[in-house]
Design a protein around this motif. Sequence first.
Motif, short mmCIF file in Angstrom:
data_model
loop_
_atom_site.label_atom_id
_atom_site.label_comp_id
_atom_site.label_asym_id
_atom_site.label_seq_id
_atom_site.Cartn_x
_atom_site.Cartn_y
_atom_site.Cartn_z
N GLY A 45 0.79 -1.23 0.00
CA GLY A 45 0.00 0.00 0.00
C GLY A 45 0.82 1.27 0.00
N TYR A 46 2.10 1.18 -0.31
CA TYR A 46 2.95 2.38 -0.29
C TYR A 46 3.40 2.80 -1.68
CZ TYR A 46 3.27 1.00 4.60
OH TYR A 46 2.98 0.64 5.90
N SER A 47 2.81 2.20 -2.73
CA SER A 47 3.35 2.37 -4.07
C SER A 47 2.53 3.28 -4.97
CB SER A 47 3.50 1.01 -4.75
OG SER A 47 4.36 0.18 -4.00
N GLY A 48 1.31 3.62 -4.60
CA GLY A 48 0.49 4.47 -5.44
C GLY A 48 0.07 3.79 -6.72
N ILE A 49 -0.63 2.67 -6.57
CA ILE A 49 -1.00 1.88 -7.74
C ILE A 49 -2.41 1.33 -7.53
CG2 ILE A 49 -0.14 -0.36 -6.93
CD1 ILE A 49 1.19 -0.59 -9.76
N ARG A 50 -3.17 1.17 -8.60
CA ARG A 50 -4.54 0.69 -8.50
C ARG A 50 -4.59 -0.83 -8.27
NH1 ARG A 50 -6.78 2.07 -14.07
NH2 ARG A 50 -4.57 1.79 -14.56
N PRO A 51 -5.65 -1.30 -7.60
CA PRO A 51 -5.81 -2.75 -7.41
C PRO A 51 -5.82 -3.52 -8.72
CG PRO A 51 -7.32 -1.55 -5.97
CD PRO A 51 -6.68 -0.54 -6.86
N ALA A 52 -6.26 -2.89 -9.80
CA ALA A 52 -6.34 -3.59 -11.10
C ALA A 52 -4.97 -4.08 -11.54
CB ALA A 52 -6.92 -2.65 -12.15
N ILE A 53 -3.92 -3.35 -11.21
CA ILE A 53 -2.57 -3.76 -11.62
C ILE A 53 -2.16 -5.01 -10.84
CG2 ILE A 53 -0.17 -3.07 -11.82
CD1 ILE A 53 -2.05 -1.49 -13.61
N VAL A 54 -2.40 -4.99 -9.54
CA VAL A 54 -2.07 -6.15 -8.71
C VAL A 54 -2.88 -7.36 -9.17
CG1 VAL A 54 -2.03 -7.10 -6.37
CG2 VAL A 54 -1.48 -4.68 -6.76
N ASN A 55 -4.16 -7.15 -9.43
CA ASN A 55 -5.01 -8.25 -9.89
C ASN A 55 -4.51 -8.84 -11.21
OD1 ASN A 55 -6.73 -8.06 -7.70
ND2 ASN A 55 -8.13 -6.64 -8.71
N ARG A 56 -3.97 -7.98 -12.08
CA ARG A 56 -3.47 -8.49 -13.36
C ARG A 56 -2.23 -9.35 -13.13
NH1 ARG A 56 -4.59 -7.22 -18.51
NH2 ARG A 56 -6.68 -7.41 -17.59
N LEU A 57 -1.36 -8.96 -12.23
CA LEU A 57 -0.19 -9.79 -11.91
C LEU A 57 -0.63 -11.16 -11.40
CD1 LEU A 57 2.05 -7.14 -10.08
CD2 LEU A 57 2.41 -8.07 -12.38
N GLU A 121 -1.84 4.55 -15.25
CA GLU A 121 -2.07 5.90 -14.77
C GLU A 121 -0.81 6.44 -14.08
OE1 GLU A 121 -4.75 7.50 -15.44
OE2 GLU A 121 -6.11 5.91 -16.13
N ALA A 122 -0.91 7.65 -13.53
CA ALA A 122 0.23 8.31 -12.89
C ALA A 122 0.87 7.41 -11.85
CB ALA A 122 -0.22 9.62 -12.25
N LYS A 123 2.19 7.35 -11.84
CA LYS A 123 3.03 6.62 -10.89
C LYS A 123 3.08 5.12 -11.14
CE LYS A 123 5.36 5.99 -6.85
NZ LYS A 123 5.46 4.55 -6.76
N GLU A 124 2.12 4.56 -11.89
CA GLU A 124 2.01 3.11 -11.98
C GLU A 124 3.17 2.48 -12.76
OE1 GLU A 124 -2.72 2.30 -11.36
OE2 GLU A 124 -2.01 2.55 -13.42
N PRO A 247 9.12 6.81 -5.54
CA PRO A 247 8.96 7.18 -4.12
C PRO A 247 7.89 6.34 -3.45
CG PRO A 247 7.85 8.76 -5.53
CD PRO A 247 8.57 7.83 -6.45
N LEU A 248 7.85 6.41 -2.12
CA LEU A 248 6.84 5.70 -1.35
C LEU A 248 5.82 6.70 -0.81
CD1 LEU A 248 9.13 3.17 0.55
CD2 LEU A 248 7.57 2.67 -1.34
N ILE A 249 4.59 6.24 -0.68
CA ILE A 249 3.48 7.12 -0.36
C ILE A 249 2.91 6.74 1.01
CG2 ILE A 249 1.17 7.87 -1.08
CD1 ILE A 249 2.09 7.22 -3.98
N PHE A 250 2.77 7.73 1.89
CA PHE A 250 2.30 7.51 3.26
C PHE A 250 1.11 8.43 3.56
CE2 PHE A 250 6.81 6.55 2.97
CZ PHE A 250 6.90 5.30 3.59
N ASN A 251 0.46 8.15 4.67
CA ASN A 251 -0.66 8.97 5.16
C ASN A 251 -1.74 9.18 4.10
OD1 ASN A 251 0.88 9.16 7.47
ND2 ASN A 251 1.57 11.26 7.07
N GLY A 252 -2.07 8.08 3.42
CA GLY A 252 -3.14 8.16 2.44
C GLY A 252 -2.85 9.06 1.26
N GLY A 253 -1.59 9.28 0.99
CA GLY A 253 -1.21 10.11 -0.16
C GLY A 253 -0.77 11.51 0.21
N ASP A 254 -0.87 11.86 1.48
CA ASP A 254 -0.48 13.21 1.90
C ASP A 254 1.03 13.38 1.98
OD1 ASP A 254 -3.10 13.95 2.08
OD2 ASP A 254 -3.27 13.49 4.22
#
Length: 430
Positions: A45-57, A121-124, A247-254
């Motif tokens: 949950g620190y990567s900024g990526i949609r569940p669809a990408i993980v599901n595709r893997l 999308e962005a960051k993915e 980069p890694l994303i924390f605090n819900g994107g903040d």
Amino acid sequence: MIDDSDVKDLQLNLIRSHACGVGEPFPENVSRAMLLLRANALLKGYSGIRPAIVNRLLEFLNKEIHPVIPQQGSLGASGDLAPLSHLALPIIGEGEVFYKGKRIQANEALANERLEPITLEAKEGLALINGTQAMTAMGVIAYLEAEQLARISEIIASMTIEGLNGIMDAFEEEIHLVRGYQQQIETARRIRTYLKGSKLTTKQGDLRVQDAYSLRCIPQVHGASWQALDYVKEKLEIEMNSATDNPLIFNGGDKVISGGNFHGQPIALAMDFMKIAVAELANISERRIERLVNPQLNDLPPFLSPKPGLQSGAMIMQYCAASLVSENKTLAHPASVDSIPSSANQEDHVSMGTIAARHAYQIVQNVRRVLAIELICAMEAVKHRGIEKMAEFTKQFYQQARQIVPDIEKDRIFSNDIERAAKWLSELTL
């Protein structure tokens, strides 16, 4: 600055431009491991990526769509950029995959499974390619095979002890307790268990006072390799469950932090350690092979030949083992001591961890063949001593192995025996 309208193009460009891997592809089981480990890292949950990408893997895993990932081209910092780019290509419908036993274009496999390419999308794009999953996947596969080989090596060594009328005193518990290494203690215990009831082993003073180091010091040498493998296992387990992109994303994107978790140094050092530890299993095995075939070091037929002089027997098998252990010494040179700056000197220290993991895997394959040669020679030696006198455990192992490699009654193409024995050892479950 990247214009908002160019964000999707940037992700696509990153994947395509970074897919610069060369050479033979990783084995399919390594490709599968990379898919799983990348999905696991993204699920943190620190990567900024949609569940669809993980599901595709995960869909690729479940449908056995395995990306074709060239082995060479990663520096092991900024992650495994080139290998992971090849892993990501099929997500966007590009690159190649292994699918149902064939190497085909990814878009063809996606069409067969009614899967649509995903637009990133962005960051993915960056999230997919920044990490240590190539070196870690290769390392995990190499470790699992090395662990299996370490156990097999003790069984084969036990048979060699019988073939050479080895002295059991050196394996008594008191010796190993006073040194205190748990892995050494356990190795000696397993040897005693395997050889329980053997009438081919001896006590000190029966035939000689003490054996050569390659027999007497099996617990000390193999035990030290087990210590290294335990260290490697710990590091792999940590890395498998790490967030390693940037980069890694924390605090819900903040909070977005650029750091260096992609740097493969922990795995690079672990792989270099494993290379040395596993290579040592072959080094000492080759010395036991020499003692089995050298008529100056035993009372067996010269080179275990059925007709010494006329037939060479196992003579050249020892040559092969010597060649393999020498090659391992070159492969065991630490990759982690090297570093070449990249990215206009911004990335000025890299791990070379993927090279270390690849070489570790190569060493494991070589070690298995050396152990196969020791097994063949040990079987010939105990045959001369009397199979009926073997310990029950080693006798059962002997009988199983004889289904793979028959008695040497005359010279034949021993390459076939070595490869069959090695394949059998790779499939053993202990």
